[in-house]
Structures are given as C-alpha cells and as structure tokens.
Design an enzyme around this catalytic site. Structure first.
Site, short mmCIF file in Angstrom:
data_model
loop_
_atom_site.label_atom_id
_atom_site.label_comp_id
_atom_site.label_asym_id
_atom_site.label_seq_id
_atom_site.Cartn_x
_atom_site.Cartn_y
_atom_site.Cartn_z
N ASP A 8 0.79 -1.12 0.06
CA ASP A 8 0.03 0.00 0.00
C ASP A 8 0.88 1.14 0.07
O ASP A 8 1.92 1.10 0.48
CB ASP A 8 -0.95 -0.04 1.35
CG ASP A 8 -2.04 -0.97 1.23
OD1 ASP A 8 -2.22 -1.44 0.12
OD2 ASP A 8 -2.43 -1.32 2.26
N ASP A 21 0.76 4.32 2.25
CA ASP A 21 0.58 4.62 3.25
C ASP A 21 0.80 6.04 3.79
O ASP A 21 1.92 6.47 3.59
CB ASP A 21 0.94 3.69 4.71
CG ASP A 21 0.67 2.33 4.46
OD1 ASP A 21 -0.62 2.07 4.36
OD2 ASP A 21 1.52 1.64 4.23
#
Length: 223
Positions: free
Chosen positions: A141, A143
């Site tokens: 991801d 983040d």
C-alpha cells in the site's frame, strides 16, 4: 523532550545502539539492528504504555526484505534520542512508485497543498525512502498521514485521497487532528456522510471509539 506523536521518527545515539545490541536477540534480529546501528538509521515512535512505565520511549523498526520484513520493538530513554523528525513528504517518494501511480500521487500532493496541508508517507514506501533498503513489496500500500487543523480541512484532504486512483497501489492512511487523534480517512468520509455512527480514534497511548469525537473547539458535525 519533544512532544511525541504517532509515526514520528527518531535518531538514536551510538551508545543507545550499543546497549540495544547487547540485549538477547536472535541472529536475524541482531543482524538487522547491527545494520541500523552501523548506518545510523532511524526508528519510529510506537504505541506508548499507559502511565509511562520506566520513563522510556517505545520505538520500533520495520525490517527490509532481507530480514523478512520483521517488526522489532525497542525501548529507549529520552537521553538516548539525538533528535526527532518526520517521515518524508509524498512528493519525495514519487520516483519509487510504479509509473502508473506517479501521476495520481502527484495530483494528490498538489491537491493537499492547495488545501493547506501535506501527506507524510510511512509504511514500506516511507521506510524505503529513509533507509534505501528493500522494504517495498509487490502490492504494498501507499500509506500516508495528513495533519489537519479543522473538519473542513479534513474533508478536503479526504476528498483528495478518495480521488486517488492507481491500479498498482492502494492508498491507505490517516487524518491526524490536534497532533495525536488519528482517524482512517475512509472512516472519516463514511462518518461525515452519515454512513457510520462512530469513529475509531487512534492515539499514542491506545485506541478508542469515543461517544463524541471533538478534536477541536471548531468541530462541526454534519447532520
């Protein structure tokens, strides 16, 4: 000592690293910590125990691929911290993103700038930018955390984050109010739209679901 907050990074003294390396670690953990000590790499402030314990600071690090992406928890004293800093801004990590994610990330950075704030990148992309080591995995991801000063600014930031669309990266992260009250940006949007009745609020000393989330005196709640 600086006021601590979530995702804050810290650089430790050589004496601190020598003390930490003298503790009982398995071979992989010791090798990782030795790398951090030799190259003066930072650690991150993590959840703190209630009551402060021994007066120390709970910190940790996320290891790169060569050490299995392990998370190592450490405990240091304030005097062992040379200084505190922050994870890199989003515009500093664009080059390490897959090509398909760079334009959406650049657009997000510009939209946040227009709203008067900026994204800090933590997680694997943040660690890789800080250390130069192989933290990012396929499917990692992106983040980010965004400091916001008002509900309106949080709404603008969350809308910009919702607009992020990249097939190679999922955008995850938090809006941070008052320096310490962190709310997942997707949950914030759902709450503001009346789709949920409560929010999970993460702070340095734990998480809770308050009956009323009022991060500042200026908080207004939509009907």
């Amino acid at each position: 000592m600086a006021l601590l907050h979530r995702h804050q990074i810290a650089w430790l003294s050589s004496d601190a690293w020598q003390r930490l390396l003298a503790l009982d670690w398995d071979d992989k953990a010791r090798a990782c910590l030795g790398c951090w000590a030799d190259h003066g790499l930072p650690v991150v402030v993590t959840r703190q125990p209630a009551g402060g314990g021994d007066g120390g600071i709970s910190v940790g690090l996320c290891a790169p691929r060569r050490w299995g992406h392990r998370r190592l928890a450490l405990r240091v004293q304030p005097a062992e911290v040379l200084y505190f800093d922050e994870f890199p801004r989003l515009d500093r990590v664009l080059a390490q993103l897959p090509p398909s994610a760079r334009a959406p990330a650049r657009a997000l950075a510009l939209a946040l700038q227009a709203s008067g704030t900026a994204a800090r990148v933590y997680g694997s992309h943040g660690w890789q930018q800080l250390t130069g080591l192989d933290h990012v995995r396929e499917g990692s991801d992106l983040d980010v955390w965004v400091a916001v000063a008002s509900p309106g600014q949080a709404d603008a930031a969350a809308a910009a984050m919702e607009a992020f669309a990249a097939p190679s990266r999922r955008l995850d992260g938090e809006l941070v109010f008052d320096g310490d009250a962190a709310v997942a940006w997707r949950e914030w949007l759902a709450w503001r739209r009346g789709q949920v009745r409560s929010l999970l609020v993460k702070r340095l000393h734990g998480a809770s679901v308050p009956a009323h989330f009022l991060p500042s005196a200026a908080m207004e709640v939509t009907a």
